[in-house]
Scaffold this motif. Structure first.
Motif, PDB file in Angstrom:
ATOM      1  N   VAL A 117      35.125 -17.556 -39.072  1.00 36.70           N
ATOM      2  CA  VAL A 117      36.014 -18.495 -38.384  1.00 36.70           C
ATOM      3  C   VAL A 117      35.235 -19.125 -37.235  1.00 36.70           C
ATOM      4  CG1 VAL A 117      38.203 -18.792 -37.176  1.00 36.70           C
ATOM      5  CG2 VAL A 117      37.999 -17.065 -38.991  1.00 36.70           C
ATOM      6  N   GLN A 118      35.121 -20.441 -37.248  1.00 36.39           N
ATOM      7  CA  GLN A 118      34.362 -21.176 -36.238  1.00 36.39           C
ATOM      8  C   GLN A 118      35.340 -21.844 -35.275  1.00 36.39           C
ATOM      9  OE1 GLN A 118      30.822 -21.465 -36.198  1.00 36.39           O
ATOM     10  NE2 GLN A 118      31.109 -22.337 -34.163  1.00 36.39           N
ATOM     11  N   THR A 119      35.311 -21.430 -34.001  1.00 38.27           N
ATOM     12  CA  THR A 119      36.198 -21.997 -32.984  1.00 38.27           C
ATOM     13  C   THR A 119      35.401 -22.883 -32.029  1.00 38.27           C
ATOM     14  OG1 THR A 119      35.920 -20.095 -31.510  1.00 38.27           O
ATOM     15  CG2 THR A 119      37.693 -19.974 -33.133  1.00 38.27           C
ATOM     16  N   GLU A 120      36.113 -23.505 -31.084  1.00 38.24           N
ATOM     17  CA  GLU A 120      35.450 -24.411 -30.144  1.00 38.24           C
ATOM     18  C   GLU A 120      34.762 -23.661 -29.017  1.00 38.24           C
ATOM     19  OE1 GLU A 120      35.050 -27.641 -30.294  1.00 38.24           O
ATOM     20  OE2 GLU A 120      36.126 -27.839 -32.195  1.00 38.24           O
ATOM     21  N   THR A 121      35.377 -22.580 -28.522  1.00 35.45           N
ATOM     22  CA  THR A 121      34.851 -21.849 -27.374  1.00 35.45           C
ATOM     23  C   THR A 121      34.932 -20.347 -27.614  1.00 35.45           C
ATOM     24  OG1 THR A 121      37.007 -21.771 -26.258  1.00 35.45           O
ATOM     25  CG2 THR A 121      35.600 -23.683 -25.812  1.00 35.45           C
TER      26      THR A 121
END
Length: 381
Positions: A206-210
């Protein structure tokens, strides 16, 4: 000139302090040099620690923004199901969710074969960029080749390769990924998920912004997927980056502590300079007291002298520290402008502040000693 004269009329203490320092040029220069060395030591070592921290975090890439979900083998779960993936997507909100199948296979091109990792990913565009060609979204046919494998086999977009006796047209060569990532497939190949000989999904990235968003997403996934049983394990890489930041903060403080030793030595030098100056000017100080100068006025004069030494040494030291910081940043990061970052500026200000404070503190005892002298005794000597 009139402005300078007006300044001195308004601040006579500054005029006297400046005159006294210029009378002993060699001694003043040596005292200033001690402060310069101390300031450069503090600021440069602090910037060095900051640059190391930037380089270390940069080498990790975007790992702090990623959450990796895998099957909990301790509970007998060997792979993730499509239902698990749906629940992960729902809990992740707008974050990019990349399910991954993985196996080992043989890649052949031009008569050369390599045993490598084969990844089955339906939406690789959410995780990769292409150095040549185009990444289909979704990936239904063809293959994507990692940068190092493409270089090794001399494969380009448009070529045909064989993966486990199945021929694929290379749709894109993936760009090199900086730092560490669970999705780094530089030496592997990506094919459509349904064409990987693997039962179930091995992991979901899962790739998040921060980093904070990654932490919140991990908590949401735990609450959703593991509400009844611990089916999945969740790895938050943001904790790793936080630990690295904490380590380098401690390292920077340690380096600054080492640099502060230089300022202590410089403080002793200034103490010696001020004591010698007080002894040599004993009669002069007695005259000042006799014509009406109070003890506080004498203290002000000597403290002003010590502070001027600190300010001069601090300014020169900060200038040299910027040059040294730029050299350090060029070697470590290839970018000398990193020495002008807000983080680096904190160490320059700290070096200047400690230089001035050390000088002022070193002048306290000589100033107190001179102020306690009786005018009659000073003139008689």
């Amino acid at each position: 000139m009139s402005r300078v004269a007006a300044l001195y009329r308004r601040f006579p203490t500054l005029l006297i302090a400046r005159r006294n320092l210029t009378r002993t040029t060699a001694r003043t220069t040596l005292a200033v040099l001690g402060i310069v060395i101390g300031v450069v030591a503090i600021a440069s070592l602090g910037v060095f620690g900051s640059v190391l921290q930037t380089a270390a975090v940069g080498n990790l890439g975007d790992i702090g923004n990623q959450v990796v979900v895998g099957p909990n083998s301790e509970e007998g779960v060997t792979s993730l199901s499509e239902r698990d993936v749906r629940e992960i997507r729902e809990a992740s909100g707008d974050a990019g969710v990349v399910p991954i199948k993985q196996s080992r296979g043989t890649v052949e091109y031009g008569g050369v074969s390599r045993m490598t990792s084969v990844y089955g990913i339906s939406n690789p565009a959410a995780a990769f960029n292409a150095s040549s060609g185009r990444i289909p979204d979704p990936l239904r046919g063809g293959a994507l080749v990692g940068a190092s494998l493409a270089e090794d086999l001399d494969v380009r977009a448009g070529n045909s390769i064989t993966v486990d006796n199945r021929t694929y047209r290379v749709r894109a060569v993936l760009a090199e990924q900086g730092g560490f990532s669970p999705l780094n497939v530089g030496a592997g190949v990506v094919v459509p998920a349904e064409q990987v000989n693997s039962t179930g999904i091995q992991q979901v990235v899962v790739q998040t912004e921060t980093g904070s968003a990654a932490n919140a997403t991990a908590q949401a996934i735990r609450a959703s997927v593991n509400d009844r049983e611990e089916r999945v394990t969740i790895t938050e890489f943001s904790q790793i980056t936080e630990q690295i930041d904490s380590f380098f903060d401690t390292l920077s403080l340690f380096l600054i502590g080492i640099g502060s030793i230089s300022l202590v030595v410089a403080g002793v030098s200034i103490l010696n300079v001020m004591l010698m100056s007080t002894i040599e000017r004993r009669e002069e100080i007695g005259v000042l007291r006799a014509v009406g100068y109070q003890r506080l006025d004498v203290v002000k004069i000597l403290l002003t002298e010590a502070s001027l030494l600190g300010v001069l040494g601090g300014v020169v030291g900060v200038g040299l520290s910027v040059v040294a910081g730029a050299a350090i940043a060029q070697v470590a990061l290839g970018d000398p402008t990193a020495a002008l970052s807000p983080e680096a500026a904190v160490y320059y200000l700290a070096g200047f502040f400690f230089g001035v404070v050390t000088s002022a503190l070193s002048g306290l005892y000589p100033a107190w000693k001179a102020a306690r002298e009786r005018p009659v005794d000073a003139l008689r000597s």
